[in-house]
Design a protein around this motif. Structure first.
Motif, PDB file in Angstrom:
ATOM      1  N   ASN A   1     -99.382 -82.457  46.602  1.00  0.00           N
ATOM      2  CA  ASN A   1     -98.867 -81.464  45.652  1.00  0.00           C
ATOM      3  C   ASN A   1     -99.870 -80.308  45.551  1.00  0.00           C
ATOM      4  O   ASN A   1    -100.878 -80.284  46.262  1.00  0.00           O
ATOM      5  CB  ASN A   1     -98.572 -82.096  44.290  1.00  0.00           C
ATOM      6  CG  ASN A   1     -99.816 -82.576  43.552  1.00  0.00           C
ATOM      7  OD1 ASN A   1    -100.961 -82.267  43.909  1.00  0.00           O
ATOM      8  ND2 ASN A   1     -99.605 -83.350  42.506  1.00  0.00           N
ATOM      9  N   ARG A   2     -99.627 -79.373  44.658  1.00  0.00           N
ATOM     10  CA  ARG A   2    -100.504 -78.199  44.522  1.00  0.00           C
ATOM     11  C   ARG A   2    -101.901 -78.558  44.016  1.00  0.00           C
ATOM     12  O   ARG A   2    -102.828 -77.782  44.165  1.00  0.00           O
ATOM     13  CB  ARG A   2     -99.889 -77.191  43.565  1.00  0.00           C
ATOM     14  CG  ARG A   2     -98.672 -76.520  44.110  1.00  0.00           C
ATOM     15  CD  ARG A   2     -98.174 -75.511  43.119  1.00  0.00           C
ATOM     16  NE  ARG A   2     -96.920 -74.944  43.586  1.00  0.00           N
ATOM     17  CZ  ARG A   2     -96.286 -73.993  42.943  1.00  0.00           C
ATOM     18  NH1 ARG A   2     -96.765 -73.505  41.824  1.00  0.00           N
ATOM     19  NH2 ARG A   2     -95.156 -73.534  43.428  1.00  0.00           N
TER      20      ARG A   2
ATOM     21  N   HIS B   1     -97.626 -85.981  45.513  1.00  0.00           N
ATOM     22  CA  HIS B   1     -96.612 -85.358  44.661  1.00  0.00           C
ATOM     23  C   HIS B   1     -95.910 -86.407  43.801  1.00  0.00           C
ATOM     24  O   HIS B   1     -95.542 -87.480  44.299  1.00  0.00           O
ATOM     25  CB  HIS B   1     -95.596 -84.634  45.554  1.00  0.00           C
ATOM     26  CG  HIS B   1     -94.716 -83.711  44.802  1.00  0.00           C
ATOM     27  ND1 HIS B   1     -93.668 -84.146  44.041  1.00  0.00           N
ATOM     28  CD2 HIS B   1     -94.749 -82.367  44.695  1.00  0.00           C
ATOM     29  CE1 HIS B   1     -93.071 -83.104  43.495  1.00  0.00           C
ATOM     30  NE2 HIS B   1     -93.710 -82.014  43.875  1.00  0.00           N
TER      31      HIS B   1
END
Length: 151
Positions: free
Chosen positions: A49-50, A55
């Motif tokens: 994920n970021r 995620h």
């Protein structure tokens, strides 16, 4: 696949895990690992994920697949569909790590299965989840097609 992932897969196979690439969406995200009634997730780089961790949607997908398959096997059902699935995120899962889930059937009726479980990564609870599945047996009549009618 990089050498780190190759080594991780070799270690998992030596520990008795087998990769289940599956099909459809699960194949798209890389498949899951199986050992007996347990499910495993190897956190490969494409699941990031970021924030640099696995995620949350992938963790939810992992639980959904494990609970769904467990409910169908426990009931001897041909198919199943998620009715409800709740997740409580407890800790991030690092890329490169491996998590396990041992789904537990809490209640089973002729048409419904109730499950719970916790995803554990390196001894740390990552996600706790509870879910309900609608089961379809091969002898069930398929749902009607077309417009619904009122009696």
């Amino acid at each position: 696949m990089d050498k780190t992932a190759d080594r991780a897969e070799l270690r998992l196979r030596e520990e008795g895990w087998r990769h289940d690439p599956a099909d459809g969406f699960i194949a798209h995200v890389g498949g899951l690992w199986r050992r007996g009634a347990s499910f495993g997730l190897l956190a490969t780089p494409h699941l990031v994920n970021r924030n640099g961790y696995v995620h949350g949607g992938m963790l939810m997908t992992f639980v959904d697949r494990a609970f769904g398959e467990t409910s169908r096997v426990a009931a001897g059902a041909a198919r199943g569909a998620t009715v409800s699935l709740t997740h409580q995120f407890m800790a991030p899962m690092r890329i490169g790590s491996f998590a396990e889930l041992d789904p537990k059937v809490v209640r089973l009726t002729g048409r419904m299965a109730f499950l719970e479980g916790t995803v554990i990564c390196e001894g740390v609870p990552v996600v706790s989840a509870q879910g309900v599945w609608r089961l379809t047996h091969s002898t069930d009549t398929p749902p009607p097609t077309g417009r619904a009618t009122r009696g």
